[in-house]
Write a protein that holds these residues in place. Structure first.
Motif, PDB file in Angstrom:
ATOM      1  N   UNK A  54       1.083  -1.084  -0.108  1.00  0.00           N
ATOM      2  CA  UNK A  54       0.004   0.037   0.018  1.00  0.00           C
ATOM      3  C   UNK A  54       0.831   1.164   0.003  1.00  0.00           C
ATOM      4  N   UNK A  55       1.957   1.126   0.784  1.00  0.00           N
ATOM      5  CA  UNK A  55       2.811   2.526   0.914  1.00  0.00           C
ATOM      6  C   UNK A  55       3.375   2.720  -0.504  1.00  0.00           C
ATOM      7  N   UNK A  56       4.149   1.437  -0.930  1.00  0.00           N
ATOM      8  CA  UNK A  56       4.681   1.774  -2.544  1.00  0.00           C
ATOM      9  C   UNK A  56       3.546   2.210  -3.615  1.00  0.00           C
ATOM     10  N   UNK A  57       2.191   1.691  -3.345  1.00  0.00           N
ATOM     11  CA  UNK A  57       1.163   2.213  -4.280  1.00  0.00           C
ATOM     12  C   UNK A  57       0.986   3.511  -4.036  1.00  0.00           C
ATOM     13  N   UNK A  58       0.942   4.253  -3.075  1.00  0.00           N
ATOM     14  CA  UNK A  58       0.625   5.386  -2.689  1.00  0.00           C
ATOM     15  C   UNK A  58       1.621   6.381  -3.149  1.00  0.00           C
ATOM     16  N   UNK A  59       2.962   5.826  -3.295  1.00  0.00           N
ATOM     17  CA  UNK A  59       4.124   6.472  -3.698  1.00  0.00           C
ATOM     18  C   UNK A  59       4.166   6.232  -5.303  1.00  0.00           C
TER      19      UNK A  59
ATOM     20  N   UNK B  69       4.820   3.790  -6.852  1.00  0.00           N
ATOM     21  CA  UNK B  69       5.673   2.608  -7.121  1.00  0.00           C
ATOM     22  C   UNK B  69       4.881   1.213  -7.401  1.00  0.00           C
ATOM     23  N   UNK B  70       4.201   1.304  -8.159  1.00  0.00           N
ATOM     24  CA  UNK B  70       3.372   0.119  -8.559  1.00  0.00           C
ATOM     25  C   UNK B  70       4.415  -1.398  -8.713  1.00  0.00           C
ATOM     26  N   UNK B  71       5.448  -1.360  -9.277  1.00  0.00           N
ATOM     27  CA  UNK B  71       6.252  -2.413  -9.355  1.00  0.00           C
ATOM     28  C   UNK B  71       6.524  -2.864  -8.279  1.00  0.00           C
ATOM     29  N   UNK B  72       6.983  -2.236  -7.144  1.00  0.00           N
ATOM     30  CA  UNK B  72       7.357  -2.520  -5.794  1.00  0.00           C
ATOM     31  C   UNK B  72       6.175  -3.063  -5.253  1.00  0.00           C
ATOM     32  N   UNK B  73       5.150  -2.478  -5.382  1.00  0.00           N
ATOM     33  CA  UNK B  73       3.922  -2.905  -4.724  1.00  0.00           C
ATOM     34  C   UNK B  73       3.444  -4.169  -5.209  1.00  0.00           C
ATOM     35  N   UNK B  74       3.621  -4.409  -6.353  1.00  0.00           N
ATOM     36  CA  UNK B  74       3.249  -5.758  -6.923  1.00  0.00           C
ATOM     37  C   UNK B  74       4.181  -7.106  -6.524  1.00  0.00           C
ATOM     38  N   UNK B  75       5.577  -6.598  -6.401  1.00  0.00           N
ATOM     39  CA  UNK B  75       6.512  -7.600  -5.755  1.00  0.00           C
ATOM     40  C   UNK B  75       6.417  -7.730  -4.365  1.00  0.00           C
TER      41      UNK B  75
ATOM     42  N   UNK C 116      -1.187 -17.254  -8.536  1.00  0.00           N
ATOM     43  CA  UNK C 116      -0.702 -16.544  -9.821  1.00  0.00           C
ATOM     44  C   UNK C 116      -0.034 -15.198  -9.126  1.00  0.00           C
ATOM     45  N   UNK C 117       1.028 -14.954  -9.795  1.00  0.00           N
ATOM     46  CA  UNK C 117       1.547 -13.626  -9.647  1.00  0.00           C
ATOM     47  C   UNK C 117       0.834 -12.664 -10.347  1.00  0.00           C
ATOM     48  N   UNK C 118       1.014 -11.201  -9.849  1.00  0.00           N
ATOM     49  CA  UNK C 118       0.392 -10.119 -10.578  1.00  0.00           C
ATOM     50  C   UNK C 118       1.568  -9.094 -11.242  1.00  0.00           C
ATOM     51  N   UNK C 119       1.315  -8.289 -12.024  1.00  0.00           N
ATOM     52  CA  UNK C 119       2.128  -7.411 -12.669  1.00  0.00           C
ATOM     53  C   UNK C 119       1.678  -6.179 -12.232  1.00  0.00           C
ATOM     54  N   UNK C 120       2.451  -4.915 -12.048  1.00  0.00           N
ATOM     55  CA  UNK C 120       2.290  -3.731 -11.873  1.00  0.00           C
ATOM     56  C   UNK C 120       0.994  -3.066 -12.234  1.00  0.00           C
ATOM     57  N   UNK C 121       0.723  -3.555 -13.423  1.00  0.00           N
ATOM     58  CA  UNK C 121      -0.438  -3.168 -14.006  1.00  0.00           C
ATOM     59  C   UNK C 121      -1.702  -3.419 -13.038  1.00  0.00           C
ATOM     60  N   UNK C 122      -1.753  -4.568 -12.390  1.00  0.00           N
ATOM     61  CA  UNK C 122      -2.879  -5.330 -11.685  1.00  0.00           C
ATOM     62  C   UNK C 122      -3.358  -4.383 -10.390  1.00  0.00           C
ATOM     63  N   UNK C 123      -2.030  -3.707 -10.000  1.00  0.00           N
ATOM     64  CA  UNK C 123      -2.176  -3.146  -8.636  1.00  0.00           C
ATOM     65  C   UNK C 123      -2.886  -1.734  -8.566  1.00  0.00           C
TER      66      UNK C 123
ATOM     67  N   UNK D 179      -8.050  -1.064  -4.723  1.00  0.00           N
ATOM     68  CA  UNK D 179      -9.198  -2.105  -4.414  1.00  0.00           C
ATOM     69  C   UNK D 179      -8.362  -3.639  -4.498  1.00  0.00           C
ATOM     70  N   UNK D 180      -7.263  -3.739  -5.307  1.00  0.00           N
ATOM     71  CA  UNK D 180      -6.722  -4.953  -5.454  1.00  0.00           C
ATOM     72  C   UNK D 180      -6.189  -5.267  -3.904  1.00  0.00           C
ATOM     73  N   UNK D 181      -5.553  -4.259  -3.470  1.00  0.00           N
ATOM     74  CA  UNK D 181      -4.643  -4.344  -2.217  1.00  0.00           C
ATOM     75  C   UNK D 181      -5.590  -4.581  -0.964  1.00  0.00           C
ATOM     76  N   UNK D 182      -6.776  -3.800  -0.931  1.00  0.00           N
ATOM     77  CA  UNK D 182      -7.783  -4.301   0.120  1.00  0.00           C
ATOM     78  C   UNK D 182      -8.259  -5.836  -0.092  1.00  0.00           C
ATOM     79  N   UNK D 183      -8.412  -6.311  -1.485  1.00  0.00           N
ATOM     80  CA  UNK D 183      -8.974  -7.680  -1.580  1.00  0.00           C
ATOM     81  C   UNK D 183      -8.152  -8.702  -1.302  1.00  0.00           C
TER      82      UNK D 183
END
Length: 67
Positions: A12-17, A19-25, A37-44, A47-51
């Protein structure tokens, strides 16, 4: 605090900054552990984080024998 919650807070912190690649990782650490299955930065998004947090809490309840 559980390790899963820590990774989701990090995501969530990475997303708010923006940094979606770091959030996905951070999320993928949990998903790999769960054999999901893994996600990509485009999926972040928030709502996805809360789910993902809801899924993590559900697994915790099952593991703790509450279901």
């Amino acid at each position: 605090m559980r390790l899963g919650s820590t990774y989701l807070l990090k995501a969530e912190a990475h997303y708010k900054l923006g940094q979606t690649t770091d959030a996905a990782e951070a999320i993928n650490v949990l998903r790999r552990r769960a054999h999901a299955s893994e996600i990509s930065a485009n999926d972040v998004n928030i709502d996805f984080i809360l789910d993902e947090r809801a899924r993590e809490l559900a697994l915790k309840r099952i593991a703790d024998g509450h279901c």
